[in-house]
Design a protein around this motif. Structure first.
Motif, mmCIF file in Angstrom:
data_model
loop_
_atom_site.group_PDB
_atom_site.id
_atom_site.type_symbol
_atom_site.label_atom_id
_atom_site.label_comp_id
_atom_site.label_asym_id
_atom_site.label_seq_id
_atom_site.Cartn_x
_atom_site.Cartn_y
_atom_site.Cartn_z
ATOM 1 N N GLU A 186 0.915 -1.150 -0.028
ATOM 2 C CA GLU A 186 0.124 0.066 -0.117
ATOM 3 C C GLU A 186 1.019 1.443 0.107
ATOM 4 O O GLU A 186 0.130 2.427 -0.196
ATOM 5 C CB GLU A 186 -0.804 0.036 1.171
ATOM 6 N N THR A 187 2.102 1.135 0.263
ATOM 7 C CA THR A 187 3.070 2.351 0.575
ATOM 8 C C THR A 187 3.641 2.410 -0.809
ATOM 9 O O THR A 187 4.858 3.240 -1.103
ATOM 10 C CB THR A 187 3.783 2.202 1.603
ATOM 11 N N ALA A 188 3.588 1.721 -1.927
ATOM 12 C CA ALA A 188 4.300 1.676 -3.080
ATOM 13 C C ALA A 188 3.791 1.782 -4.338
ATOM 14 O O ALA A 188 2.369 1.891 -4.279
ATOM 15 C CB ALA A 188 4.776 0.232 -3.333
ATOM 16 N N GLU A 189 4.455 2.488 -5.315
ATOM 17 C CA GLU A 189 3.549 2.786 -6.445
ATOM 18 C C GLU A 189 4.611 2.334 -7.611
ATOM 19 O O GLU A 189 5.981 2.537 -7.581
ATOM 20 C CB GLU A 189 3.781 4.419 -6.423
ATOM 21 N N ILE A 190 4.056 1.956 -8.674
ATOM 22 C CA ILE A 190 4.916 1.535 -10.052
ATOM 23 C C ILE A 190 5.127 2.686 -10.636
ATOM 24 O O ILE A 190 4.222 3.519 -10.894
ATOM 25 C CB ILE A 190 4.048 0.505 -10.765
#
Length: 168
Positions: A12-16
């Motif tokens: 939930e704290t990551a982004e592609i």
């Protein structure tokens, strides 16, 4: 639930952030027979259950901290990818639909899934990343999260429940 062949599980704290992530990820699966699960960070798990203490960690990610981007590059696979025992939960992509053990501790469900893929005959891989595929949004380095008290509690539970199966 989804009937898609490939599924992306992301923290939930990551982004592609890589614009060709999907194309390059599908290419990874096409060149590795029996690849079942792919991640951004992986290793051979030490018997103490701490990924950050592995002798070799493969992969890469970015961390956004105080509006700055920090590049965390571990060993980058020299070829297209690297076979590993486990990948971290930051981002996981599967090519096989499997039931997830949702009773497993938060920090360790990725490790449990990787073990299950291996037992079922599938490879666990980390892709070569010339640029990071994901950015982690946190003031604490992703690998440094292992210093949190809740991580230690979950690690002890993981070792009690599954160490005999994963480390025969």
């Amino acid at each position: 639930q989804s009937n898609a062949k490939y599924k992306v599980y992301i923290d939930e704290t990551a982004e592609i952030i890589h614009p060709n992530f999907i194309v390059e990820t599908l290419a990874q699966f096409s060149v590795v027979p029996n690849a079942g699960i792919l991640g951004m960070i992986g290793s051979i798990l030490p018997s103490n259950g701490k990924l950050n203490q592995a002798l070799k960690i493969w992969g890469r990610y970015h961390q956004r901290k105080n509006e700055k981007i920090i590049d965390h590059l571990f060993k980058n696979p020299l070829l297209y990818n690297q076979n590993v025992q486990v990948i971290d939960r930051l981002l996981m992509v599967t090519s096989v639909d499997k039931i997830w053990d949702e009773t497993f501790p938060d920090f360790f469900y990725g490790i449990k899934q990787c073990h299950q893929f291996s037992v079922d005959g599938y490879k666990v891989i980390v892709s070569q990343q010339n640029t990071a595929n994901v950015v982690f949004e946190n003031d604490t380095d992703y690998i440094a999260l292992s210093g949190l008290p809740e991580y230690e509690t979950e690690r002890q539970l993981f070792l009690q429940r599954d160490s005999k199966e994963i480390f025969p």
